[in-house]
Enzyme design. Structure first.
Site, PDB file in Angstrom:
ATOM      1  N   HIS A 257       0.842  -1.192   0.000  1.00 16.86           N
ATOM      2  CA  HIS A 257       0.000   0.000   0.000  1.00 16.86           C
ATOM      3  C   HIS A 257       0.877   1.242   0.000  1.00 16.86           C
ATOM      4  CE1 HIS A 257      -3.126   2.880   1.132  1.00 16.86           C
ATOM      5  NE2 HIS A 257      -3.992   1.969   0.732  1.00 16.86           N
ATOM      6  N   ASP A 308      -7.936  -4.844  -0.676  1.00 21.22           N
ATOM      7  CA  ASP A 308      -8.460  -5.414  -1.916  1.00 21.22           C
ATOM      8  C   ASP A 308      -8.330  -6.931  -1.974  1.00 21.22           C
ATOM      9  OD1 ASP A 308      -9.090  -2.886  -3.242  1.00 21.22           O
ATOM     10  OD2 ASP A 308      -6.927  -2.584  -3.293  1.00 21.22           O
TER      11      ASP A 308
END
Length: 372
Positions: A257, A308
């Site tokens: 991320h 996700d």
């Protein structure tokens, strides 16, 4: 002037909506773990918009307002039916539908706080139905009317699949909505704030945000994860598939991320729901594949899964088409977008950064006859 590419690390504004500090995500000071395990999505909407949790009366009033505005206008239903939707990207359909909502709203250009709040209610209420209606119409099915006794999580699954969702399905989707509701100044939220900072209307701000979310570098990662899982097919194929990708230095979707350096705090909640849902549906292979992939990638690349990664198998288990994963992101993030838009209107200043010019300098104009 020296440019910071991608504005990484640049603090562009102040906000009271959400924060990411030391790998901890909070909404208005409440830890995401606490909210995910205890709140309804409607409570989160109220929290983000009012910067405090509602009491029982306030929550019930919000639910009634959302239920009253949940139906999709017939004009948009007819619009969807007038096109061949086979090759239409669902995010393009949603973007256009939001613009149509603006055309149908007599208050679209009324900019006082009360009107903007009413428009926020309409947008939050209608977007789940827009996504569900698009999905059904492209399959040759009629849209399903939302139920007034259902909340947003229940109603979306009901209007999408045409049948009452189970309690665990509602729990899973409610948690997914909460986990995706806001995320500080991400690309789509920043886009929305830039747009409305010009004093453009709320529908323009949301349309701009959806346009930003449509890009694969922002939305769509969980769709990529599900594509990968489908290609792998069976648990025993996971290790050779992933190791082959790692050897070729190919990106593994759903890991790492831009902001979180030691792990996305949202991922563990979806991991648990993935385990429960895939066991319920008898398709535990999706969870087992995901676990195997996580073990390999975290061991080899030191990259933890992000929000996700496990949302892919959660949405798949809920019977959601893979190309609807990003529109569902928009259903949830609508609450955050609207919170930031209302905050921007409340304390507005035009957003106008500078650029570090890198082109040629001191050039002289040459008549066209003399150019090579």
């Amino acid at each position: 002037m020296t440019a910071t590419r991608g504005l990484e690390g640049v603090v562009a504004t102040t906000s009271s909506v959400s924060s990411i500090i030391d790998d901890t995500l909070t909404y208005v000071g409440y830890d995401i773990d606490d909210l995910t395990e205890n709140a309804s999505f409607e409570e989160i909407i109220y929290l983000l918009w009012h910067l405090r949790l509602p009491n029982k009366k306030e929550l019930e009033e919000l639910k009634q307002q959302l239920a009253k505005e949940a139906a999709v206008p017939q004009e948009i239903i007819e619009h969807f039916k007038s096109y061949s939707l086979e090759n239409v990207h669902p995010m393009a359909a949603l973007r256009t539908a939001i613009s149509l909502l603006g055309l149908l709203d007599s208050e679209a250009d009324t900019m006082n706080p009360e009107a903007n709040y009413r428009k926020a209610i309409r947008l939050q209420a209608k977007v789940p139905g827009l996504v569900a209606a698009f999905s059904r119409i492209r399959k040759g099915l009629e849209p399903v009317e939302p139920r007034e006794d259902y909340g947003i999580a229940e109603n979306f699954l009901y209007t999408l699949n045409g049948e009452e969702p189970s309690p665990i399905e509602v729990e899973a989707f409610n948690k997914a909505l909460i986990l995706h509701a806001d995320h500080e100044l991400n690309a789509s939220t920043f886009t929305a704030r830039v747009c409305v900072a010009t004093l453009s209307d709320i529908y323009s701000g949301i349309t701009a945000a959806i346009g930003a979310l449509k890009g694969p570098l922002h939305g769509g990662a969980n769709e990529g994860v599900m594509k990968m899982l489908t290609e792998i097919g069976e648990v025993e194929n996971a290790e050779p598939y992933i190791r082959a990708k790692l050897e070729k230095k190919e990106k593994i979707m759903g890991f790492g991320h831009r902001v979180y350096k030691h792990g996305d705090p949202r991922a563990k909640h979806l991991k648990e729901m993935s385990k429960r849902l895939t066991n319920l549906t008898g398709e535990s292979k999706w969870y087992e594949m995901s676990i195997r992939i996580e073990d390999i990638v975290t061991s080899e690349k030191k990259l933890p899964p992000n929000v996700d990664f496990y949302s892919a198998s959660v949405y798949h288990s809920l019977g959601i088409d893979h190309d609807l994963f990003t529109p569902i992101f928009a259903v949830s993030r609508m609450s955050g977008w609207l919170a930031h838009i209302l905050e921007q209107y409340d304390n507005n200043r035009l957003i106008r950064p500078r650029a570090d010019y890198t082109g040629p300098d001191k050039q002289k104009f040459v008549p066209i006859e003399e150019r090579a």
